[in-house]
Design an enzyme around this catalytic site. Structure first.
Site, mmCIF file in Angstrom:
data_model
loop_
_atom_site.group_PDB
_atom_site.id
_atom_site.type_symbol
_atom_site.label_atom_id
_atom_site.label_comp_id
_atom_site.label_asym_id
_atom_site.label_seq_id
_atom_site.Cartn_x
_atom_site.Cartn_y
_atom_site.Cartn_z
ATOM 1 N N LYS A 1 -20.384 12.486 -30.709
ATOM 2 C CA LYS A 1 -19.566 10.799 -31.501
ATOM 3 C C LYS A 1 -19.559 9.726 -31.442
ATOM 4 C CE LYS A 1 -15.619 8.406 -30.785
ATOM 5 N NZ LYS A 1 -16.441 8.089 -30.385
ATOM 6 N N GLU B 1 -18.280 10.707 -17.125
ATOM 7 C CA GLU B 1 -19.381 10.028 -16.303
ATOM 8 C C GLU B 1 -18.595 9.021 -16.400
ATOM 9 O OE1 GLU B 1 -20.606 7.042 -14.973
ATOM 10 O OE2 GLU B 1 -22.486 7.683 -16.879
ATOM 11 N N CYS C 1 -22.920 1.252 -15.891
ATOM 12 C CA CYS C 1 -21.948 1.780 -14.789
ATOM 13 C C CYS C 1 -22.330 1.726 -13.312
ATOM 14 C CB CYS C 1 -21.266 3.179 -15.307
ATOM 15 S SG CYS C 1 -22.510 4.124 -15.530
ATOM 16 N N GLU D 1 -14.681 -3.226 -12.266
ATOM 17 C CA GLU D 1 -15.687 -3.377 -12.886
ATOM 18 C C GLU D 1 -16.850 -4.986 -13.942
ATOM 19 O OE1 GLU D 1 -19.097 0.256 -14.576
ATOM 20 O OE2 GLU D 1 -16.871 0.569 -15.061
#
Length: 484
Positions: free
Chosen positions: A181, A257, A291, A388
């Site tokens: 997906k 992850e 990331c 982040e």
């Protein structure tokens, strides 16, 4: 190169890919160009029933695919690699149009993403067990590796091709079937990949793709299915925690992850020009939406001023614009919510004393743009050091010693990526050993490679993708005792 947008979009199937067939659901959602805000395509919106059908197809295909000769699986993966190379122009244009990255970087992702299929085509024949004698004698130990079983793979929007191939390559090489997906913001690249896999000869049902604007709704029936054996997810730590909770009921194998907060450490003996060049890649590649992107820059006080000035000069050479435009080196963020988040982090840092040496604000539209930004003398309680960023903002912090830099670098719940610059290899390796990170770029701003293990520690995830370790994530070990 000039991109014919209509031709590129017309080449992509817009349905669900289930059991080797395309079909539409009657419901639709829009995919927009972040550089313009205009609609690129309308894509079939999957329902929970479609997700269940995809899971049925994966389970039905699982026995035959697991029994397929490793060499045959390898040849299909290699053909898929070749087809991506042949269709690189369309793949690159699709990623730029739906995600926003500059076209040159999209071509880089085509090369990187397709390489996972070539690498794992070579690994498919290397799922090796072993034979040994028990320490006390008499008994022999046989261990064999077998595919874990049907896999559910959830991929993010920031690397629409590579995050899919990084999961599909090892899963298919190991003999697993998959339901995948993609993110609703960037489904077109994945749908085009499904066509390439089908054209490469992948049997029906081995990979099934559901695209939906309602991620949790379509994931629910798959995660609740007791035939599912593995979940692999790339995305935020918050969502990863939720998926781990949902996986606990069936004790699923998981690969996660998750988020990052990468430190970029410049020791006092670093080559400043090399460090600045590395910083430009580590921070501004992919519009800062990675990331692995450098999130916090800890620069020794002896080099701070020189590094700061040279970084600002390099940043001011970036060309902001639509990714498909010639000369663009920094594209839009994926949506307006991302712009709002980055703007909020910058405003908070400035309110706490930081100085925006360049950038620091939104860029007028259309599209979702934020100026490449360097923040100097950032307060250590600024949100930009804790969260982040996922945008083109480089916050600089002055440090006085290696120990201080390492302590600040490790002061985060994340541990995916770190960067360190030093010309003294002994000093550098001593620092690297202390960094709490699954990956370290030593005197380089780019380390991702399909032949290397990718993954983090702490709340940045579980498991590794790529390299030999990536195949093992999709294999179970069976032990057989043989008394003689």
């Amino acid at each position: 190169m000039a991109v014919n947008v209509e031709q590129v979009i017309a080449s992509v199937p817009v349905g669900q890919f289930i059991a080797g067939q395309w079909h539409t659901t009657g419901a639709w959602f829009e995919v927009t160009d972040p550089a313009t805000g205009e609609v690129l395509s309308r894509v079939s919106d999957a329902s929970p029933a479609d997700a269940a059908a995809a899971m049925d197809a994966a389970c039905a295909a699982a026995p035959d695919w697991a029994a397929t000769a490793p060499r045959d699986r390898a040849e299909i993966l290699r053909r898929a690699f070749d087809l991506i190379q042949e269709r690189r122009d369309t793949f690159a244009a699709l990623m730029t149009l739906e995600m926003g990255k500059p076209l040159a970087e999209a071509y880089g992702e085509v090369a990187y993403g397709s390489e996972f299929l070539r690498w794992f085509s070579e690994e498919a024949c290397r799922a090796e067990g072993r034979w040994s004698v028990a320490p006390a004698g008499g008994t022999r130990f046989l261990t064999m590796k077998q595919p874990v079983g049907p896999v559910y793979a959830i991929t993010p929007w920031n690397f629409p091709l590579a995050m899919g191939t990084r999961k599909l390559g090892p899963a298919l090489a190991a003999g697993c079937t998959v339901v995948i997906k993609p993110a609703s913001a960037t489904p077109l690249t994945m749908l085009y990949l499904m066509q390439a896999l089908a054209d490469a000869g992948l049997p029906a049902g081995v990979v099934n793709c559901v695209v939906s604007s309602r991620s949790s709704d379509v994931s629910a029936p798959i995660l609740a299915d007791d035939r599912l054996r593995k979940l692999t997810f790339t995305g935020s730590t918050e969502v990863g925690r939720s998926l781990l909770e949902q996986s606990a009921g069936h004790v699923l194998r998981t690969s996660m992850e998750l988020g990052g907060n990468a430190p970029f450490v410049v020791l006092s003996d670093a080559d400043v020009d090399e460090a600045v060049a590395g910083a430009m890649v580590a921070k501004f590649r992919n519009n800062g939406e990675a990331c692995t992107a450098a999130n916090r820059f800890f620069v020794h006080t002896d080099l701070y001023d020189e590094f700061r000035d040279k970084l600002v000069a390099a940043v001011e050479k970036l060309v902001v614009g639509p990714g498909i435009a010639d000369g663009t080196t920094l594209g839009p963020l994926v949506d307006e919510a991302s712009v709002d988040k980055v703007a909020g982090l910058v405003d908070d840092a400035v309110a706490k004393g930081a100085v925006a040496l360049t950038g620091g604000s939104r860029v007028d539209g259309p599209g979702h743009f934020f100026a490449a930004t360097v923040l100097a003398d950032v307060s250590r309680d600024a949100r930009v050091l804790k969260e982040e960023i996922f945008g083109p903002v480089a916050p600089l912090i002055r440090v006085d010693s290696d120990d201080e830099a390492i302590a600040l670098a490790n002061d985060t719940e994340f541990g995916l990526m770190a960067y360190l610059y030093s010309r003294d290899i002994s000093r550098a390796l001593a620092a690297v050993e202390k960094l709490e990170s699954g990956m370290v770029g030593l005197n380089t701003g780019l380390v991702s490679n399909p032949a290397a293990p990718f993954g983090g520690v702490k709340q940045s995830g579980l498991g590794r993708e790529g390299s030999h370790e990536g195949l093992d994530e999709y294999l179970e070990i069976k032990y057989v005792g043989l008394p003689l």
